[in-house]
Enzyme design. Structure first.
Site, PDB file in Angstrom:
ATOM      1  CG  ASP A 240      -0.241  -7.237   3.348  1.00  0.00           C
ATOM      2  OD1 ASP A 240      -1.041  -6.325   3.088  1.00  0.00           O
ATOM      3  OD2 ASP A 240       0.338  -7.927   2.480  1.00  0.00           O
ATOM      4  CD  GLU A 294      -5.318  -7.047   3.257  1.00  0.00           C
ATOM      5  OE1 GLU A 294      -5.754  -6.369   2.306  1.00  0.00           O
ATOM      6  OE2 GLU A 294      -4.242  -7.661   3.191  1.00  0.00           O
TER       7      GLU A 294
HETATM    8  C1  GLC Z   1      -2.704  -6.075   0.911  1.00  0.00           C
HETATM    9  C2  GLC Z   1      -2.408  -4.601   0.923  1.00  0.00           C
HETATM   10  C3  GLC Z   1      -2.184  -4.151  -0.472  1.00  0.00           C
HETATM   11  C4  GLC Z   1      -1.011  -4.900  -1.045  1.00  0.00           C
HETATM   12  C5  GLC Z   1      -1.210  -6.405  -0.934  1.00  0.00           C
HETATM   13  C6  GLC Z   1       0.068  -7.158  -1.168  1.00  0.00           C
HETATM   14  O1  GLC Z   1      -3.893  -6.348   0.274  1.00  0.00           O
HETATM   15  O2  GLC Z   1      -3.433  -3.906   1.567  1.00  0.00           O
HETATM   16  O3  GLC Z   1      -1.976  -2.768  -0.565  1.00  0.00           O
HETATM   17  O4  GLC Z   1      -0.834  -4.558  -2.396  1.00  0.00           O
HETATM   18  O5  GLC Z   1      -1.651  -6.786   0.345  1.00  0.00           O
HETATM   19  O6  GLC Z   1       0.930  -7.016  -0.085  1.00  0.00           O
END
Ligand code: GLC
Ligand code: CA
Length: 590
Positions: A240, A294
């Site tokens: 994440d 991500e």
């Molecule tokens: C990422 C997740 C999202 C979350 C953020 C903070 O972007 O996909 O849903 O709110 O991280 O952890």
């Protein structure tokens, strides 16, 4: 579904059947197999646990619910499931605020049940990917609680970003950084005697304090968490907010136009060393254990650096979903994505949605069909019929591109964004912290409709009295799994056939593509010598190349013409792609 325009999975010249579901020439992929590089062309299905299926009837999705639906995912034809965070969490950000990385939230189930689920999925040929949240913890995490209870300058506080305020009395924030959920990125603490204390940094909500990744405890703890889940048989982790972990310790203001690697909290060069260590952990296990980042980064060259052979295996390609429904723009995204991945040898990934972005059926039904957090807005005129048509075409386009494919739960049902949820149900901090100016992400997180004619549409077991945690719209009666299973023209039938062909065709998934000559508003490419994908983004029907049979089409062909906003998958029967007589395609009537 009653929506006539959606009819026509199959096309007149052939049925919707793939040319063969057997293994052609013995080269077919076999789905998830930890002993091979399964991930390079995998189909990965994202389960947002809270909204997938509710096993115990309390209106909240859980692991028991997932277990009852594993066969559905096997039938759909996915290779792996990525679970959004299922750990103990106060759910201030849907679980991205983790209080204990080694335990399952009691509303979802137990660790035992997670282990059972991992092995049941494995028995169906499906790998499990867990979501690791390294940038921040919940404010209820024991480390943060200990830090709050300790003094400024204490070792407990050193694991986070505590800082005295500026100005007289320290009542100004340490710097002007803004949270990704809008509002300040700093919150002031209170001393035990009630006087105002230090501030702490949170790039998301105040319930998600950022960890200090220069601290050895933070690094050691996350490596241990990786091992904890790899030891339980998971096939990979999704990382994440992977671009945010490192911060410039001087905490400077954010320059107007930071150069590469100069942003004080995003994409800092020191991150690569962290992911090299994680890769070494993953590689120390048998079978391929993958790291998926991500990484929301506009600079695709910088993005690709994370995919060097000793770092992450893959990362989400958000560029494609940030593009409008326009042939030149999509082609540019495809070309630049493939060009950036090639030198590092990593496969690209393709996705149309996840739990953070507007549902594609809604997005593609709006004049500006690109996605950007900043332009997320409610009340924009939406043509759902057009959106659904384009979402079908986009699905076939993405699934034909080289690399792996992500499907977010409900995408295969063609669910639209629910934009009229009652205000008192909205939970997303993006909505709450923006004072309601940003509608937030709840609209793409509404529980799935499985069966029946009334909410909760089989999301909870029969006889459950509680409502689902977000209310489903009654119009979803047409979109339940049960209804779509019966309808050969439904979105679900399209996805199933699409994935079946993809799995049986060795030219799909990982590999190369070859663009075919076409008019500007058409995307046409070959995968190998026996597969062609054509997407018509023009306003007129187009001719398909001669000598091809239609494997699958997203809209019904009329008089052998591919209508606007549609994709066809073709099998060149007599022609090889080198055959220059293949001119693909021209607009009809010319
Ligand atoms: C990422 C997740 C999202 C979350 C953020 C903070 O972007 O996909 O849903 O709110 O991280 O952890
Ligand atoms: Ca439940």
């Amino acid at each position: 579904m009653t929506d006539g325009v959606l009819a026509g999975v199959g096309a007149p010249r052939s049925t919707a059947e793939p040319r063969s579901t057997a293994e052609p020439e013995g080269r077919s992929r076999s789905g998830f197999d930890p002993d091979v590089q399964w991930w390079r062309g995998a189909v990965i299905y994202q389960v947002y646990v809270r909204s997938f299926a509710d096993g115990n009837g309390d209106g909240i999705g859980d692991l028991a619910g997932v277990r009852t639906r594993l066969q559905y995912l096997a039938d759909l034809g996915v290779d792996a499931i990525w679970f959004t965070p299922w750990y103990v969490s106060p759910l201030a950000d849907g679980g991205y605020d983790v209080a204990d990385y080694r335990a399952i939230d009691p509303s979802f189930g137990s660790l035992d049940e997670a282990e059972t689920l991992i092995s049941e999925a494995r028995n169906l040929g499906i790998g499990t990917i867990v979501d690791i949240v390294p940038n921040h913890v919940s404010d209820q995490h024991p480390w943060f609680q200990a830090a709050l209870a300790s003094k400024p300058g204490s070792p407990e506080r050193a694991r986070f970003w505590f800082h005295p305020g500026r100005g007289k009395d320290g009542d100004e924030m340490p710097n002007g950084w803004v949270s990704n959920f809008s509002g300040p990125a700093w919150t002031r603490t209170q001393n035990p005697d009630g006087t105002p204390g230090e501030w702490y940094l949170h790039l998301f909500s105040a319930h998600q304090p950022d960890l200090n990744w220069s601290h050895p405890d933070v690094r050691a703890e996350h490596e241990a968490v990786l091992r904890f889940w790899f030891d339980r048989g998971v096939a990979g982790v999704r990382i994440d907010s992977a671009m945010l972990l490192m911060k410039d310790p001087a905490l400077p203001e954010i320059p107007a136009a930071p150069g590469p690697g100069e942003h004080p909290n995003t994409d800092r060069d020191e991150l690569h060393e962290i992911y090299r260590r994680w890769r070494a952990v993953a590689d120390s296990y048998s079978g391929a254990r993958i790291l998926v980042g991500e990484l929301w980064l506009p600079d695709i060259e910088r993005f690709a650096k994370y995919l060097r052979p000793d770092e992450l295996h893959t990362a989400f390609n958000f560029d494609f979903l940030a593009r409008p429904w326009d042939a030149a723009s999509l082609k540019d995204s495809i070309d630049s994505t493939l060009a950036a991945h090639a030198p590092v040898g990593a496969p690209a990934t393709w996705l149309l949605s996840n739990h953070d972005v507007t549902r594609p059926v809604t997005r593609y039904g709006q004049e500006d069909s690109s996605f950007a957090f900043a332009t997320r807005r409610a009340g924009v005129p939406t043509d759902l019929e057009l959106g659904r048509k384009r979402a079908r075409a986009a699905a076939l386009l993405c699934a034909a591109l080289p690399g792996s494919l992500y499907i977010y739960q409900g995408e295969e049902l063609g669910l639209d964004e629910v934009q009229d949820l009652p205000a008192d149900q909205l939970q997303d901090p993006m909505y709450l912290r923006s004072g309601g100016t940003d509608p937030g992400r709840d609209g793409c997180r509404v529980p799935l409709p499985w069966a029946g004619s009334r909410p909760p549409f089989g999301f909870s077991p029969a006889g459950a009295t509680g409502e689902s945690w977000l209310r489903q719209p009654s119009r979803w009666a047409e979109l339940t799994v049960e209804a779509q299973q019966r309808d050969p023209h439904s979105m679900l039938s399209l996805y199933r056939t699409m994935l079946r062909i993809r799995r049986s065709d060795p030219d799909l998934g990982d590999g190369q593509l070859q663009w075919l000559p076409s008019s500007d508003s058409v995307l046409a490419f070959a995968r190998g010598e026996r597969f062609i994908c054509v997407t018509n983004l023009s306003r007129a029907p187009i001719e398909l190349p001669a000598g091809c049979s239609v494997l699958l089409a997203s809209s019904e062909l009329t008089a052998d013409l591919l209508p606007p906003d549609a994709t066809a998958w073709l099998h060149p029967e007599r022609l090889q792609t080198q055959d220059r007589t293949l001119r693909c395609p021209t607009e009809g009537g010319e």
